[in-house]
Design an enzyme around this catalytic site. Structure first.
Site, short mmCIF file in Angstrom:
data_model
loop_
_atom_site.label_atom_id
_atom_site.label_comp_id
_atom_site.label_asym_id
_atom_site.label_seq_id
_atom_site.Cartn_x
_atom_site.Cartn_y
_atom_site.Cartn_z
CG ASN A 215 -32.14 12.01 -17.30
OD1 ASN A 215 -31.40 12.91 -16.91
ND2 ASN A 215 -32.10 11.52 -18.53
N GLY A 216 -33.25 14.69 -15.20
CA GLY A 216 -33.82 16.00 -15.53
C GLY A 216 -33.61 16.98 -14.40
CD GLU B 54 -16.31 26.56 -31.76
OE1 GLU B 54 -15.31 27.15 -31.27
OE2 GLU B 54 -16.54 25.36 -31.57
CD1 TRP C 128 -24.74 15.65 -16.12
CD2 TRP C 128 -22.84 14.49 -16.30
NE1 TRP C 128 -23.79 16.48 -16.64
CE2 TRP C 128 -22.61 15.81 -16.76
CE3 TRP C 128 -21.79 13.60 -16.33
CZ2 TRP C 128 -21.39 16.25 -17.24
CZ3 TRP C 128 -20.57 14.02 -16.82
CH2 TRP C 128 -20.37 15.34 -17.26
CE LYS D 73 -15.48 17.21 -24.57
NZ LYS D 73 -15.89 18.01 -25.74
CD GLU E 225 -11.71 20.96 -32.08
OE1 GLU E 225 -11.09 20.40 -31.16
OE2 GLU E 225 -12.63 21.74 -31.87
CE LYS F 3 -15.99 22.15 -32.38
NZ LYS F 3 -15.30 23.11 -31.66
CG HIS G 52 -6.63 46.43 -42.49
ND1 HIS G 52 -6.28 47.74 -42.78
CD2 HIS G 52 -7.93 46.47 -42.11
CE1 HIS G 52 -7.31 48.54 -42.56
NE2 HIS G 52 -8.33 47.80 -42.14
NE ARG H 164 -28.10 8.47 -20.63
CZ ARG H 164 -29.07 8.91 -21.45
NH1 ARG H 164 -29.19 8.39 -22.65
NH2 ARG H 164 -29.89 9.86 -21.08
CB CYS I 3 -29.39 10.60 -15.04
SG CYS I 3 -28.99 12.08 -14.08
C1 AGP Z 1 -12.97 22.52 -28.59
O1 AGP Z 1 -13.59 21.78 -29.62
C2 AGP Z 1 -11.68 21.90 -28.15
N1 AGP Z 1 -11.91 20.54 -27.76
C3 AGP Z 1 -10.92 22.73 -27.13
O2 AGP Z 1 -10.60 23.94 -27.76
C4 AGP Z 1 -11.67 23.07 -25.82
O3 AGP Z 1 -12.72 23.97 -26.09
C5 AGP Z 1 -10.68 23.74 -24.85
O4 AGP Z 1 -9.67 22.81 -24.56
C6 AGP Z 1 -11.35 24.20 -23.54
O5 AGP Z 1 -11.83 23.08 -22.84
P1 AGP Z 1 -12.76 23.35 -21.56
O6 AGP Z 1 -14.01 24.01 -22.06
O7 AGP Z 1 -13.02 21.99 -20.98
O8 AGP Z 1 -12.01 24.25 -20.62
#
Ligand code: AGP
Length: 626
Positions: free
Chosen positions: A106-107, A495, A77, A621, A502, A499, A518, A27, A2
């Protein structure tokens, strides 16, 4: 997270507060509101949706009662209670003082339910679903001299202190009272609050972005402190009223940097928010020695009836789901299947009423995951969502939800929502183990407390981010990077590779290290960087020794080895061209610390290549199309 703004001074408070809330819009929020003392009462207005909705509402009703030079404002939020007008802040007191007290917060107040029951016994009934409103009623009772300690009567700072002492959880409470129109009081515990010090005016805010257009002289409030501001200055005490010395500082950031906490990118700020994201996600989930889920609409019997778990998610959320598989199988002996959501319903999975499908999504709007949960429900499976966005479609369509409390994540690349998801996934595992008796209650509590200690270990890693940034610069010109891990180190490797793909648009691939022989070992050539996630030598010794052999195999073929290993693990040193030391932590929790340097390395390589770390090309996003 928030946004909070408070002001006492010589300017029209409404303008200052609204300008501050606009500065805090980054935010993320889903409702907004303001409260200003006026003619012996309070002028209060709040509205769901964007700030512009509130401003339009103020225009509709007229701003003539909002003309004071003191006031508070909030952008919410949602955590407890959906984003509605009724749940928007400020929240007001009621019968105790005819609504003369208004609070923004906030919290998370963990013990708001027993406090609400106490108020109901006094015939004071909450109008909203929020924990915040409870605080407003309690402050009103204290100020009216109707609390257990009547000495707070007519003393706003003392009233706020007496309430702060009773609250459990994380909170920044900011209070205005109609009888003290030129004073604002705030209490802070484990949630940010800064003061802005002007000439004949004083500001309060969640972060300096809200007031640096008016002043750059600031004071950061500390843990368990209460501040009283007037136009002439401020006074700080602890929760018991003892004076506390604080040190003003000058804000050197420009506005853009202020929003990013001084960083060039939101993602870098969000990487550093991970300890808080994990802690806030866990907060309130252990009550009287038992794990409780958020909006648990699944009974313990429902959890006992489960004979299989199926995890569905995409991208980073899928990687957190892989870790859920290790934890849930280990703690409950339940079989756990996991599938990327886009494949799930086309493989015709075997589901029935005894299957628990865990749908993980930070946005809660990912189309692949949403369609997967709809398919699961058609097959009569029960669905538990793990989501970072209150009221999103995926939790709305699920049978139960655990919210991660990472706050809005602005960077497209998921960071703090990943580590918060891991914490939430582990909560699911502990709740299942508890309901099914595969772990004794004391074992569940012990695992939970170990999880609660993880943010401290993440803090330790954040203290050595300079080394991770240096590794990023070293690897910036690489053509490709491979990642290796075993057991829970393998999802971490996945992961880390995601990163890098992307953010730096670099070819990166992760392997379960046992798979090297393998086929993938053919990729090893002199100088090729390989990042290895080593388990603790004190964990599964066989995993450690096998991965050590893997490092020697790739080293022998000229690979450039970057090894993430537990501090003090001497065995890896002869084979690590670059070593990043991790704090000791238990096997299942290591991903929470090992992922952080990989996030930083990827971001640093992206920066070195001149890319926009927050907005990588081709990505959104939230992927709301299949
Ligand atoms: C992760 O860095 C990416 N932006 C992407 O893989 C993301 O995790 C995926 O699209 C899932 O999104 P969500 O968690 O909002 O479902």
């Amino acid at each position: 997270m928030c946004g909070i703004v408070g002001y006492v001074g010589h300017r029209p408070a409404l303008d200052v507060v609204l300008a501050g809330l606009r500065r805090l819009e980054y935010r993320g929020y889903d409702s907004a509101g303001v409260a200003l003392p006026h003619s012996g009462g309070l002028a209060v207005e709040r509205k769901a949706g964007a700030l512009v909705n509130l401003e339009q509402r103020l225009d509709e009703i007229g701003r003539d009662t909002f003309t004071g030079t003191a006031g508070i404002g909030h952008t919410r939020w949602a955590t407890h209670g959906p984003p509605t007008d009724r749940n928007a802040h400020p929240h007001r007191s009621g019968p105790a003082d005819a609504g003369k007290t208004a609070v923004v917060h906030n919290g998370i107040i963990e013990n708001y339910l027993p406090l609400r029951a106490e108020l109901e016994a006094l015939d004071i009934w909450a109008e909203s679903d929020t924990d915040t409103e409870i605080a407003a009623h309690l402050v009103a009772l204290a100020y009216a001299g109707r609390a257990a300690d009547p000495s707070t009567k007519g003393d706003l700072p003392a009233s706020v202190r007496s309430v702060a002492l009773r609250l459990e959880g994380a909170f920044t409470l900011v209070v205005t009272h109609a009888d003290e129109p030129d004073t604002i009081v705030a209490a802070r515990r484990s949630s940010p609050l800064v003061l802005g010090l002007g000439e004949g005016e004083t500001f309060l805010a969640s972060d300096v972005a809200a007031f640096i257009e008016f002043t750059r002289n600031a004071v950061e409030l500390g843990q368990d402190q209460v501040v009283t501001i007037t136009r002439d200055g401020y006074d700080v005490t602890d929760f018991r009223g003892e004076p506390v010395a604080v040190s003003p500082f000058e804000v050197t950031w420009d506005l853009a940097a202020a929003e990013k906490g001084g960083h060039d990118y939101f993602m870098l700020k969000e990487i550093e928010e991970q300890p808080t994201a994990i802690a806030d996600t866990l907060r309130g989930h252990l009550v009287d020695g038992r794990i409780v889920l958020d909006e648990q609409r699944l009974t313990d019997q429902d959890l006992r009836d489960v004979d299989k778990v199926f995890v569905v998610a995409c991208g980073t959320a899928y990687h957190s789901g892989l870790l859920a598989k290790y934890a849930i199988e280990h703690w409950t002996r339940l079989p756990v299947e996991i599938e990327v959501a886009s494949e799930f319903r086309y493989r015709d999975p075997v589901l029935d009423r005894s299957t628990l499908v865990v749908a993980i999504s930070q946005s809660g709007e990912t189309a692949d995951t949403l369609e997967a949960l709809r398919h699961a429900k058609d097959q009569k499976a029960r669905v538990l969502a793990i989501c970072n966005t209150n009221g999103a479609q995926i939790p709305r369509e699920s049978d139960a939800v655990i919210y991660t409390h990472a706050g809005p994540e602005i960077g497209v690349a998921a960071t703090k929502t990943f580590t918060a998801q891991v914490a939430a996934n582990y909560l699911v595992g502990l709740a299942l183990a508890q309901a099914r008796g595969t772990k004794y209650p004391d074992e569940v509590v012990r695992e939970f407390h170990e999880l609660e200690a993880a943010p401290k270990a993440v803090e330790t890693v954040l203290e050595s981010l300079g080394e991770a940034r240096a590794l990023g610069q070293l690897l910036a010109d690489s053509k490709a990077v491979l990642f290796l891990g075993r057991h829970v180190g393998y999802p971490v490797a996945l992961e880390g590779a995601l990163k890098l793909k992307e953010l730096a648009y670099m070819h990166a691939e992760a392997f379960a290290a046992g798979e090297l022989k393998h086929g993938p070992i053919a990729l090893i050539e002199p100088g090729l960087p390989v990042i290895v996630v080593m388990p603790s030598p004190k964990g599964r010794a066989v995993l450690h020794s096998k991965l050590l052999s893997n490092i020697q195999e790739i080293k022998a073929r000229g690979a450039r080895t970057v090894v993430l290993a537990e501090a003090g693990d001497e065995t890896v040193k002869p084979f690590a061209d670059h070593l990043f030391e991790l704090p000791p932590i238990s096997t299942l929790l290591q991903p929470l610390v090992a992922t952080v340097p990989l996030q930083v390395i990827a971001a640093e390589i992206a920066r070195a290549r001149g890319y926009d770390v927050d907005k990588p090309r081709n990505l959104a996003k939230s992927v709301t199309v299949e």
